[in-house]
Design a protein around this motif. Structure first.
Motif, PDB file in Angstrom:
ATOM      1  N   CYS A   4       0.904  -1.195  -0.100  1.00 50.47           N
ATOM      2  CA  CYS A   4      -0.028   0.121  -0.022  1.00 50.47           C
ATOM      3  C   CYS A   4       0.855   1.170  -0.141  1.00 50.47           C
ATOM      4  O   CYS A   4       2.008   1.282   0.835  1.00 50.47           O
ATOM      5  CB  CYS A   4      -0.908  -0.081   1.167  1.00 50.47           C
ATOM      6  SG  CYS A   4      -1.884  -1.401   1.391  1.00 50.47           S
ATOM      7  N   GLU A  14       1.197   5.633  -0.867  1.00 44.31           N
ATOM      8  CA  GLU A  14       0.432   6.813  -1.423  1.00 44.31           C
ATOM      9  C   GLU A  14       1.097   7.384  -2.505  1.00 44.31           C
ATOM     10  O   GLU A  14       0.578   8.378  -2.973  1.00 44.31           O
ATOM     11  CB  GLU A  14       0.566   7.879  -0.233  1.00 44.31           C
ATOM     12  CG  GLU A  14      -0.165   7.290   1.262  1.00 44.31           C
ATOM     13  CD  GLU A  14       0.264   8.544   2.126  1.00 44.31           C
ATOM     14  OE1 GLU A  14       0.246   9.836   1.984  1.00 44.31           O
ATOM     15  OE2 GLU A  14       0.144   8.321   3.592  1.00 44.31           O
ATOM     16  N   TRP A  73      -9.235   9.634  -8.011  1.00 43.21           N
ATOM     17  CA  TRP A  73      -8.783   8.125  -7.673  1.00 43.21           C
ATOM     18  C   TRP A  73      -8.234   7.434  -8.856  1.00 43.21           C
ATOM     19  O   TRP A  73      -8.568   7.758  -9.902  1.00 43.21           O
ATOM     20  CB  TRP A  73      -9.919   7.598  -6.990  1.00 43.21           C
ATOM     21  CG  TRP A  73     -11.014   7.456  -7.861  1.00 43.21           C
ATOM     22  CD1 TRP A  73     -12.198   8.248  -8.047  1.00 43.21           C
ATOM     23  CD2 TRP A  73     -11.337   6.287  -8.394  1.00 43.21           C
ATOM     24  NE1 TRP A  73     -13.035   7.787  -8.844  1.00 43.21           N
ATOM     25  CE2 TRP A  73     -12.583   6.604  -9.290  1.00 43.21           C
ATOM     26  CE3 TRP A  73     -10.663   5.141  -8.780  1.00 43.21           C
ATOM     27  CZ2 TRP A  73     -12.952   5.928 -10.221  1.00 43.21           C
ATOM     28  CZ3 TRP A  73     -11.251   4.286  -9.871  1.00 43.21           C
ATOM     29  CH2 TRP A  73     -12.458   4.792 -10.554  1.00 43.21           C
ATOM     30  N   ASN A 129     -11.113  -1.757   2.823  1.00 42.83           N
ATOM     31  CA  ASN A 129     -10.822  -1.113   4.310  1.00 42.83           C
ATOM     32  C   ASN A 129     -10.766  -2.300   5.224  1.00 42.83           C
ATOM     33  O   ASN A 129     -10.054  -2.173   6.168  1.00 42.83           O
ATOM     34  CB  ASN A 129     -11.826  -0.109   4.654  1.00 42.83           C
ATOM     35  CG  ASN A 129     -11.233   1.385   3.864  1.00 42.83           C
ATOM     36  OD1 ASN A 129     -10.234   1.570   3.795  1.00 42.83           O
ATOM     37  ND2 ASN A 129     -12.255   2.146   3.747  1.00 42.83           N
ATOM     38  N   ILE A 150      -8.981   3.701   3.841  1.00 42.72           N
ATOM     39  CA  ILE A 150      -9.047   4.665   2.542  1.00 42.72           C
ATOM     40  C   ILE A 150     -10.315   5.346   2.782  1.00 42.72           C
ATOM     41  O   ILE A 150     -11.461   4.751   3.221  1.00 42.72           O
ATOM     42  CB  ILE A 150      -9.091   3.811   1.076  1.00 42.72           C
ATOM     43  CG1 ILE A 150      -8.060   2.969   1.057  1.00 42.72           C
ATOM     44  CG2 ILE A 150      -9.697   4.568   0.104  1.00 42.72           C
ATOM     45  CD1 ILE A 150      -8.041   1.959  -0.224  1.00 42.72           C
TER      46      ILE A 150
END
Length: 95
Positions: free
Chosen positions: A4, A6, A53, A84, A94
């Protein structure tokens, strides 16, 4: 292992990893990805600033590249809720 980040595609020291081996939540994500029929792009041209997104996912039985700007597929909230649930073990959510 699920990474994960960013930052799009660039490994970072801030990346978090989630072990998905044997996870029922991961199986739910895979079923979703194999059955969803998202368009490549979702746009709301009447909003100048907002939320963007992107989802890129590739695996056995699916290859998804979808992007949105202030617009989402109908089942987007369902997908985020499923993700999530999977990511909660790593303290990731998220919005």
């Amino acid at each position: 292992m699920l990474r994960c980040s960013e930052y799009m595609g660039v490994p970072s020291e801030n990346d978090k990893f989630v072990n998905v081996d044997g996870s029922k939540d991961w199986e739910m994500v895979l079923v979703f990805l194999k059955t969803c029929a998202w368009q490549k792009r979702y746009y709301d041209n009447f909003i100048c600033d907002g939320t963007q997104w992107e989802l890129k996912a590739k695996g056995v039985g699916f290859n998804i590249k979808s992007y949105g700007s202030n617009s989402y597929p109908d089942n987007f909230k369902e997908f985020v809720a499923t993700i999530n649930k999977l990511l909660a073990v790593a303290g990731i959510r998220i919005a």
